[in-house]
Design a protein around this motif. Structure first.
Motif, PDB file in Angstrom:
ATOM      1  N   HIS A 135      -2.942  19.470  30.797  1.00 11.35           N
ATOM      2  CA  HIS A 135      -3.002  18.143  31.374  1.00 11.35           C
ATOM      3  C   HIS A 135      -2.117  17.645  32.266  1.00 11.35           C
ATOM      4  N   ASP A 136      -0.895  18.567  32.219  1.00 12.22           N
ATOM      5  CA  ASP A 136       0.415  18.231  32.945  1.00 12.22           C
ATOM      6  C   ASP A 136       0.234  18.829  34.536  1.00 12.22           C
ATOM      7  N   LEU A 137      -0.817  19.601  34.833  1.00 13.60           N
ATOM      8  CA  LEU A 137      -1.136  19.991  36.049  1.00 13.60           C
ATOM      9  C   LEU A 137      -2.273  19.071  36.660  1.00 13.60           C
ATOM     10  N   PRO A 138      -2.314  19.150  38.069  1.00 12.31           N
ATOM     11  CA  PRO A 138      -3.260  18.308  38.783  1.00 12.31           C
ATOM     12  C   PRO A 138      -4.798  18.614  37.867  1.00 12.31           C
ATOM     13  N   HIS A 139      -5.543  17.484  38.061  1.00 12.21           N
ATOM     14  CA  HIS A 139      -7.004  17.590  37.333  1.00 12.21           C
ATOM     15  C   HIS A 139      -7.731  18.779  37.905  1.00 12.21           C
ATOM     16  N   TRP A 140      -8.406  19.527  36.969  1.00 15.65           N
ATOM     17  CA  TRP A 140      -9.292  20.627  37.231  1.00 15.65           C
ATOM     18  C   TRP A 140     -10.063  20.615  38.282  1.00 15.65           C
ATOM     19  N   SER A 141     -10.713  19.267  38.511  1.00 16.61           N
ATOM     20  CA  SER A 141     -11.628  19.195  39.539  1.00 16.61           C
ATOM     21  C   SER A 141     -11.094  19.340  40.714  1.00 16.61           C
ATOM     22  N   THR A 142      -9.810  18.678  40.791  1.00 13.46           N
ATOM     23  CA  THR A 142      -9.253  18.558  42.385  1.00 13.46           C
ATOM     24  C   THR A 142      -8.736  20.125  42.607  1.00 13.46           C
ATOM     25  N   VAL A 143      -8.279  20.903  41.610  1.00 16.24           N
ATOM     26  CA  VAL A 143      -7.756  22.109  41.953  1.00 16.24           C
ATOM     27  C   VAL A 143      -8.864  23.064  42.368  1.00 16.24           C
ATOM     28  N   TYR A 144      -9.872  22.924  41.581  1.00 19.95           N
ATOM     29  CA  TYR A 144     -11.293  23.805  41.863  1.00 19.95           C
ATOM     30  C   TYR A 144     -11.535  23.473  43.073  1.00 19.95           C
ATOM     31  N   HIS A 145     -11.716  22.237  43.639  1.00 17.42           N
ATOM     32  CA  HIS A 145     -12.244  21.743  44.791  1.00 17.42           C
ATOM     33  C   HIS A 145     -11.361  22.322  46.070  1.00 17.42           C
ATOM     34  N   TYR A 146     -10.080  22.358  45.945  1.00 12.48           N
ATOM     35  CA  TYR A 146      -9.003  23.069  47.027  1.00 12.48           C
ATOM     36  C   TYR A 146      -9.409  24.620  47.069  1.00 12.48           C
ATOM     37  N   PHE A 147      -9.443  25.036  45.637  1.00  8.04           N
ATOM     38  CA  PHE A 147      -9.772  26.714  45.545  1.00  8.04           C
ATOM     39  C   PHE A 147     -10.912  27.261  46.270  1.00  8.04           C
ATOM     40  N   ARG A 148     -11.833  26.240  45.954  1.00 11.00           N
ATOM     41  CA  ARG A 148     -13.316  26.764  46.805  1.00 11.00           C
ATOM     42  C   ARG A 148     -13.259  26.466  48.292  1.00 11.00           C
ATOM     43  N   GLN A 149     -12.625  25.495  48.666  1.00 15.15           N
ATOM     44  CA  GLN A 149     -12.550  24.913  49.949  1.00 15.15           C
ATOM     45  C   GLN A 149     -11.506  25.972  50.584  1.00 15.15           C
ATOM     46  N   TRP A 150     -10.466  26.466  50.326  1.00 17.75           N
ATOM     47  CA  TRP A 150      -9.788  27.355  50.816  1.00 17.75           C
ATOM     48  C   TRP A 150     -10.293  28.711  50.983  1.00 17.75           C
ATOM     49  N   GLN A 151     -11.212  29.071  49.891  1.00 19.96           N
ATOM     50  CA  GLN A 151     -11.996  30.272  49.907  1.00 19.96           C
ATOM     51  C   GLN A 151     -12.962  30.504  51.026  1.00 19.96           C
ATOM     52  N   LYS A 152     -13.611  29.364  51.189  1.00 24.34           N
ATOM     53  CA  LYS A 152     -14.789  29.316  52.295  1.00 24.34           C
ATOM     54  C   LYS A 152     -14.061  29.270  53.602  1.00 24.34           C
ATOM     55  N   GLU A 153     -12.831  28.928  53.916  1.00 26.58           N
ATOM     56  CA  GLU A 153     -12.074  28.770  55.124  1.00 26.58           C
ATOM     57  C   GLU A 153     -11.020  30.134  55.390  1.00 26.58           C
ATOM     58  N   GLY A 154     -11.140  31.015  54.545  1.00 22.54           N
ATOM     59  CA  GLY A 154     -10.740  32.289  54.662  1.00 22.54           C
ATOM     60  C   GLY A 154      -9.189  32.278  54.427  1.00 22.54           C
ATOM     61  N   VAL A 155      -8.746  31.347  53.722  1.00 22.72           N
ATOM     62  CA  VAL A 155      -7.247  31.269  53.485  1.00 22.72           C
ATOM     63  C   VAL A 155      -6.860  32.410  52.666  1.00 22.72           C
ATOM     64  N   TRP A 156      -7.314  32.494  51.625  1.00 24.07           N
ATOM     65  CA  TRP A 156      -6.964  33.687  50.738  1.00 24.07           C
ATOM     66  C   TRP A 156      -6.732  35.116  51.480  1.00 24.07           C
ATOM     67  N   GLU A 157      -8.137  35.366  52.093  1.00 30.06           N
ATOM     68  CA  GLU A 157      -7.673  36.703  53.228  1.00 30.06           C
ATOM     69  C   GLU A 157      -6.477  36.637  53.865  1.00 30.06           C
ATOM     70  N   LYS A 158      -6.391  35.416  54.442  1.00 30.80           N
ATOM     71  CA  LYS A 158      -5.231  35.293  55.514  1.00 30.80           C
ATOM     72  C   LYS A 158      -3.910  35.621  54.833  1.00 30.80           C
ATOM     73  N   ALA A 159      -3.656  34.972  53.585  1.00 27.14           N
ATOM     74  CA  ALA A 159      -2.608  35.025  52.915  1.00 27.14           C
ATOM     75  C   ALA A 159      -2.224  36.397  52.454  1.00 27.14           C
ATOM     76  N   VAL A 160      -3.440  37.100  52.020  1.00 34.70           N
ATOM     77  CA  VAL A 160      -3.039  38.363  51.586  1.00 34.70           C
ATOM     78  C   VAL A 160      -2.642  39.364  52.647  1.00 34.70           C
ATOM     79  N   GLN A 161      -3.246  39.043  53.884  1.00 39.41           N
ATOM     80  CA  GLN A 161      -3.084  39.838  54.803  1.00 39.41           C
ATOM     81  C   GLN A 161      -1.572  39.728  55.356  1.00 39.41           C
ATOM     82  N   ALA A 162      -1.368  38.422  55.331  1.00 38.73           N
ATOM     83  CA  ALA A 162       0.241  38.086  55.784  1.00 38.73           C
ATOM     84  C   ALA A 162       1.320  38.804  54.854  1.00 38.73           C
ATOM     85  N   LEU A 163       0.958  38.628  53.417  1.00 37.98           N
ATOM     86  CA  LEU A 163       1.781  39.306  52.577  1.00 37.98           C
ATOM     87  C   LEU A 163       1.859  40.689  52.434  1.00 37.98           C
ATOM     88  N   VAL A 164       0.905  41.241  52.875  1.00 34.81           N
ATOM     89  CA  VAL A 164       0.900  42.816  53.002  1.00 34.81           C
ATOM     90  C   VAL A 164       1.557  43.338  54.257  1.00 34.81           C
TER      91      VAL A 164
END
Length: 94
Positions: free
Chosen positions: A59-88
């Motif tokens: 409960h001391d982290l942001p509300h789960w629905s807010t976090v999940y919303h951004y996780f899915r939004q960034w997934q759809k926008e390809g943010v995770w793939e770009k982050a992995v590519q940049a880190l590699v």
């Protein structure tokens, strides 16, 4: 929001400096963001590293629905793939 205790999954300042440019900023003209992007990332990493359901987040982290919303939004926008590519790419340059 009061300070919360750190979790082992929290991003260090160095890690956040690498990821921050890859995370979309809040859209202009909308409501001001209530939760920082870093806290959202810390919450996502908590869920992923601990293998827990979204609704079981502490409960001391942001509300789960807010976090999940951004996780899915960034997934759809390809943010995770770009982050992995940049880190590699950064790792290979070392």
């Amino acid at each position: 929001m009061p300070l919360r205790r750190c979790y082992p999954s929290d991003l260090t300042d160095e890690e956040w400096a690498l990821l921050e440019p890859l995370i979309p900023a809040p859209k202009p003209g909308g409501r001001p963001a209530k939760v920082s992007r870093r806290e959202i990332m810390n919450a996502i990493l908590y869920v992923l590293k601990n293998g827990i359901p979204w609704r079981a987040m502490p409960h001391d982290l942001p509300h789960w629905s807010t976090v999940y919303h951004y996780f899915r939004q960034w997934q759809k926008e390809g943010v995770w793939e770009k982050a992995v590519q940049a880190l590699v790419r950064r790792d290979r340059e070392r």
